[in-house]
Design a protein around this motif. Sequence first.
Motif, PDB file in Angstrom:
ATOM      1  N   ARG A  18      55.498  53.495 -14.812  1.00 53.02           N
ATOM      2  CA  ARG A  18      56.118  52.186 -15.452  1.00 53.02           C
ATOM      3  C   ARG A  18      54.844  51.302 -15.723  1.00 53.02           C
ATOM      4  N   LEU A  19      53.957  51.288 -14.595  1.00 56.27           N
ATOM      5  CA  LEU A  19      52.759  50.321 -14.864  1.00 56.27           C
ATOM      6  C   LEU A  19      52.024  50.943 -15.779  1.00 56.27           C
ATOM      7  N   LEU A  20      51.588  52.068 -15.859  1.00 56.83           N
ATOM      8  CA  LEU A  20      50.986  52.862 -16.864  1.00 56.83           C
ATOM      9  C   LEU A  20      51.354  52.719 -18.354  1.00 56.83           C
ATOM     10  N   LEU A  21      52.759  52.701 -18.434  1.00 49.31           N
ATOM     11  CA  LEU A  21      53.322  52.528 -19.905  1.00 49.31           C
ATOM     12  C   LEU A  21      53.235  50.971 -20.015  1.00 49.31           C
ATOM     13  N   LYS A  22      53.234  50.029 -19.180  1.00 49.10           N
ATOM     14  CA  LYS A  22      53.290  48.593 -19.603  1.00 49.10           C
ATOM     15  C   LYS A  22      51.763  48.476 -19.906  1.00 49.10           C
ATOM     16  N   LEU A  23      50.741  49.143 -19.435  1.00 46.79           N
ATOM     17  CA  LEU A  23      49.247  48.969 -19.674  1.00 46.79           C
ATOM     18  C   LEU A  23      49.023  49.422 -21.178  1.00 46.79           C
ATOM     19  N   GLN A  24      49.579  50.697 -21.501  1.00 44.22           N
ATOM     20  CA  GLN A  24      49.502  51.334 -22.625  1.00 44.22           C
ATOM     21  C   GLN A  24      50.013  50.522 -23.844  1.00 44.22           C
ATOM     22  N   GLU A  33      54.231  38.052 -22.909  1.00 45.10           N
ATOM     23  CA  GLU A  33      54.161  39.136 -22.130  1.00 45.10           C
ATOM     24  C   GLU A  33      52.730  39.531 -21.470  1.00 45.10           C
ATOM     25  N   VAL A  34      51.712  39.297 -22.228  1.00 43.85           N
ATOM     26  CA  VAL A  34      50.168  39.421 -21.861  1.00 43.85           C
ATOM     27  C   VAL A  34      50.115  38.419 -20.895  1.00 43.85           C
ATOM     28  N   VAL A  35      50.424  37.063 -21.183  1.00 42.17           N
ATOM     29  CA  VAL A  35      50.152  36.064 -20.064  1.00 42.17           C
ATOM     30  C   VAL A  35      50.809  36.321 -18.768  1.00 42.17           C
ATOM     31  N   ALA A  36      52.011  36.671 -19.035  1.00 45.61           N
ATOM     32  CA  ALA A  36      52.999  36.991 -17.647  1.00 45.61           C
ATOM     33  C   ALA A  36      52.223  38.229 -16.951  1.00 45.61           C
ATOM     34  N   PHE A  37      51.906  39.161 -17.525  1.00 42.34           N
ATOM     35  CA  PHE A  37      51.312  40.332 -16.828  1.00 42.34           C
ATOM     36  C   PHE A  37      49.861  39.831 -16.304  1.00 42.34           C
ATOM     37  N   SER A  38      49.083  38.973 -17.071  1.00 44.70           N
ATOM     38  CA  SER A  38      47.926  38.442 -16.514  1.00 44.70           C
ATOM     39  C   SER A  38      48.191  37.740 -15.153  1.00 44.70           C
TER      40      SER A  38
END
Length: 80
Positions: A18-24, A33-38
């Motif tokens: 799931r993490l790899l899917l999010k990164l892709q 979403e980018v800010v939340a992930f950061s």
Amino acid sequence: MAAADLDFVQEMRAVGQRLLLKLQGLPQAEPVEVVAFSILLLFAGTVLLFLLIACSCCCSGCCCPEPRARKVQVRPLTPA
């Protein structure tokens, strides 16, 4: 006991996928979403850094040479 280990391994593999899917999908993601992930990555990095610092401080007591002998108090000389 082996079944519990196997379940844990499968769960970790699922989380990794799931993490790899999010990164892709991150380049096409919305800015929120980018800010939340950061922020999540920054939090995880901070926790790991604090853990490393705590372990290094704890282990430094084991690696130091033995403590010095007890100091002897000096008494004043009595006049003769």
